[in-house]
Every structure is written in C-alpha cells, then in structure tokens.
Scaffold this motif. Sequence first.
Motif, short mmCIF file in Angstrom:
data_model
loop_
_atom_site.label_atom_id
_atom_site.label_comp_id
_atom_site.label_asym_id
_atom_site.label_seq_id
_atom_site.Cartn_x
_atom_site.Cartn_y
_atom_site.Cartn_z
N VAL A 103 0.84 -1.20 0.00
CA VAL A 103 0.00 0.00 0.00
C VAL A 103 0.87 1.25 0.00
O VAL A 103 0.63 2.20 -0.75
CB VAL A 103 -0.99 -0.01 1.20
N CYS A 104 1.91 1.26 0.82
CA CYS A 104 2.84 2.40 0.86
C CYS A 104 3.52 2.60 -0.49
O CYS A 104 3.63 3.73 -0.99
CB CYS A 104 3.90 2.20 1.94
N HIS A 105 3.96 1.52 -1.08
CA HIS A 105 4.62 1.57 -2.39
C HIS A 105 3.67 2.14 -3.44
O HIS A 105 4.05 3.01 -4.24
CB HIS A 105 5.08 0.15 -2.76
N ASN A 106 2.43 1.67 -3.43
CA ASN A 106 1.42 2.17 -4.37
C ASN A 106 1.13 3.65 -4.13
O ASN A 106 1.00 4.43 -5.08
CB ASN A 106 0.13 1.37 -4.24
N ASP A 107 1.03 4.03 -2.87
CA ASP A 107 0.73 5.42 -2.52
C ASP A 107 1.83 6.37 -2.96
O ASP A 107 1.57 7.51 -3.37
CB ASP A 107 0.49 5.57 -1.02
N CYS B 78 -7.68 5.82 -6.55
CA CYS B 78 -7.60 5.39 -7.95
C CYS B 78 -6.83 4.07 -8.06
O CYS B 78 -6.11 3.67 -7.15
CB CYS B 78 -6.98 6.48 -8.82
N SER B 79 -6.97 3.41 -9.18
CA SER B 79 -6.38 2.09 -9.40
C SER B 79 -4.85 2.15 -9.45
O SER B 79 -4.28 2.83 -10.29
CB SER B 79 -6.90 1.49 -10.70
N SER B 80 -4.22 1.39 -8.56
CA SER B 80 -2.76 1.31 -8.57
C SER B 80 -2.28 0.57 -9.81
O SER B 80 -1.30 0.98 -10.45
CB SER B 80 -2.26 0.58 -7.32
N SER B 81 -2.95 -0.51 -10.15
CA SER B 81 -2.55 -1.31 -11.32
C SER B 81 -2.53 -0.46 -12.58
O SER B 81 -1.60 -0.53 -13.39
CB SER B 81 -3.50 -2.50 -11.51
#
Length: 111
Positions: A30-34, A46-49
Amino acid sequence: MELFRSHCYSIYCNSLWSRYKVATMNRFKVCHNDILKRLLGLPRWCSSSLAFARNGVNNLDVIRRHSVFSLRSKVELSTNSIITSVRQSSAYVCGPIQQRWLGLLFVQNVG
C-alpha cells in the motif's frame, strides 16, 4: 518516473526477506502504491494497477520477483565452493527463504 524507479526499485536485500507476516507485506505494498500515486498527483482511491501500467513502471510484486530470480540464478550458477556447499545443504533446499522464493516465482493453480 525516473525518481520512482531510482528510489522505489532499489529495495535492497528484499530477495532475502523470509520472516514477515502477510499483513506487513500488504501494508508495504500500500505504501509503495501510494508513493507512485503521490508522485503522479493521483488520489489514493484510484487504481494502482492502472497507474503502474500507464506509466511503464513495475509494481512491488514484479520488483520482488526480479530480485529473487536474479539472486536465485546467481546462487544456482555459482561455482564458488562456499556457495555450492550452502546450495546443497538442507537449510537452503528446505529453508524459509527457498519456500518464499518458490512462492514468488511459481504461481499455483487453485481449484
């Protein structure tokens, strides 16, 4: 994207991580995506992918698979006597690191 690649791809020694809880890894993802979303000015929901795909950057799972594959390949191909000895030991063959590596590298079909 260069900032993200240079700072968020270099997760040193992540191929050696074997003792962590799934919840801990999920929080890390989650941190990496954020981080990516913040760099792009996107909202958290919004979509991380989609953000990773549209910007041509690897997500955490891909980064970890690459690291594991690279290290495992080097260990398997090494002719160094110490590495060969470790590679042939039951601690390597049946240990937690090997189990995590196999889990990351090979997806098991369910059902």
